[in-house]
Design an enzyme around this catalytic site. Sequence first.
Site, PDB file in Angstrom:
ATOM      1  N   ARG A 119       0.817  -1.208   0.000  1.00  0.00           N
ATOM      2  CA  ARG A 119       0.000   0.000   0.000  1.00  0.00           C
ATOM      3  C   ARG A 119       0.852   1.261   0.000  1.00  0.00           C
ATOM      4  NH1 ARG A 119      -4.925  -1.742   1.078  1.00  0.00           N
ATOM      5  NH2 ARG A 119      -6.572  -0.437   1.843  1.00  0.00           N
ATOM      6  N   ARG A 144     -21.680   0.994  -0.553  1.00  0.00           N
ATOM      7  CA  ARG A 144     -21.253  -0.275   0.046  1.00  0.00           C
ATOM      8  C   ARG A 144     -21.598  -0.392   1.534  1.00  0.00           C
ATOM      9  NH1 ARG A 144     -14.991  -1.751  -0.668  1.00  0.00           N
ATOM     10  NH2 ARG A 144     -14.717  -0.354   1.099  1.00  0.00           N
TER      11      ARG A 144
HETATM   12  P1  ADP Z   1     -10.252  -0.694   0.663  1.00  0.00           P
HETATM   13  O1  ADP Z   1     -10.080  -1.571  -0.531  1.00  0.00           O
HETATM   14  O2  ADP Z   1     -11.624  -0.118   0.778  1.00  0.00           O
HETATM   15  O3  ADP Z   1      -9.180   0.332   0.818  1.00  0.00           O
HETATM   16  P2  ADP Z   1      -9.159  -2.717   2.413  1.00  0.00           P
HETATM   17  O4  ADP Z   1     -10.021  -3.832   2.855  1.00  0.00           O
HETATM   18  O5  ADP Z   1      -8.081  -3.026   1.454  1.00  0.00           O
HETATM   19  O6  ADP Z   1     -10.158  -1.602   1.922  1.00  0.00           O
HETATM   20  O7  ADP Z   1      -8.467  -2.032   3.690  1.00  0.00           O
HETATM   21  C1  ADP Z   1      -9.240  -1.519   4.768  1.00  0.00           C
HETATM   22  C2  ADP Z   1      -8.328  -0.785   5.751  1.00  0.00           C
HETATM   23  O8  ADP Z   1      -7.333  -1.689   6.277  1.00  0.00           O
HETATM   24  C3  ADP Z   1      -7.505   0.348   5.139  1.00  0.00           C
HETATM   25  O9  ADP Z   1      -8.231   1.556   5.092  1.00  0.00           O
HETATM   26  C4  ADP Z   1      -6.295   0.400   6.096  1.00  0.00           C
HETATM   27  O10 ADP Z   1      -6.608   1.069   7.295  1.00  0.00           O
HETATM   28  C5  ADP Z   1      -6.076  -1.061   6.441  1.00  0.00           C
HETATM   29  N1  ADP Z   1      -5.074  -1.719   5.544  1.00  0.00           N
HETATM   30  C6  ADP Z   1      -5.315  -2.722   4.665  1.00  0.00           C
HETATM   31  N2  ADP Z   1      -4.187  -3.105   4.051  1.00  0.00           N
HETATM   32  C7  ADP Z   1      -3.187  -2.324   4.545  1.00  0.00           C
HETATM   33  C8  ADP Z   1      -1.791  -2.218   4.321  1.00  0.00           C
HETATM   34  N3  ADP Z   1      -1.163  -3.001   3.418  1.00  0.00           N
HETATM   35  N4  ADP Z   1      -1.085  -1.294   5.018  1.00  0.00           N
HETATM   36  C9  ADP Z   1      -1.687  -0.495   5.913  1.00  0.00           C
HETATM   37  N5  ADP Z   1      -3.011  -0.546   6.176  1.00  0.00           N
HETATM   38  C10 ADP Z   1      -3.769  -1.436   5.516  1.00  0.00           C
END
Ligand code: ADP
Length: 184
Positions: free
Chosen positions: A89, A128
């Site tokens: 990310r 959603r």
């Molecule tokens: P979306 O696709 O709506 O962004 P995700 O399910 O991928 O949702 O992620 C939801 C939340 O989980 C993010 O907003 C973040 O807070 C956390 N998150 C997920 N993956 C990561 C990552 N690789 N690094 C940091 N935070 C993460």
Amino acid sequence: MKRIIFLGPPGAGKGTQAKIISELYSIPHISTGDILRAAVQDQTSLGQKAQNFMDSGELVPDELILDLIKERLQETDALDGWILDGFPRNVSQAEFLDKLLTELSLTADYVINLEVPDEVLVERLLERKRKDDNESTIRRRLEIYHQDTVPVISYYTDSGLLKAVNGNLEMKEVTSSLQTVVNQ
Ligand code: ADP
């Protein structure tokens, strides 16, 4: 072998498509968002540390996620491939993943960026209604996406691995574009 890094903004439909691809190619769908949400649900120590960040649309700190990915990618079901959704990310996570794959003598076979315009994302996320989907966290998640995750796209463009797929089409069409890439 299918080792797929799946990038895209929040609301692009990554989760849905990653699940379909995981079933079509019999590879595990590794979603850091799903792992974190399960941890919050179970109130594990990871979940307790992650919850506030998630609820406010921030990324959780790298130290909560890096070891977790390292262990997950070495589990038995992940030895023959995976689709990684929500990780990396930011650029430091991408560098970590590179190093980890090198240590494991592995390479990613595909890096796919699912593209959807911002105005469509906001609409989709508001529909959603997940717990962390209210207007202010959605805006914050998009801001963080542009600030931290868009540089990951450049990172992989530079390494020549990146393929773009249009995510602003019907679900089935998106799946078939993804299959075209993954069958190459
Ligand atoms: P979306 O696709 O709506 O962004 P995700 O399910 O991928 O949702 O992620 C939801 C939340 O989980 C993010 O907003 C973040 O807070 C956390 N998150 C997920 N993956 C990561 C990552 N690789 N690094 C940091 N935070 C993460």
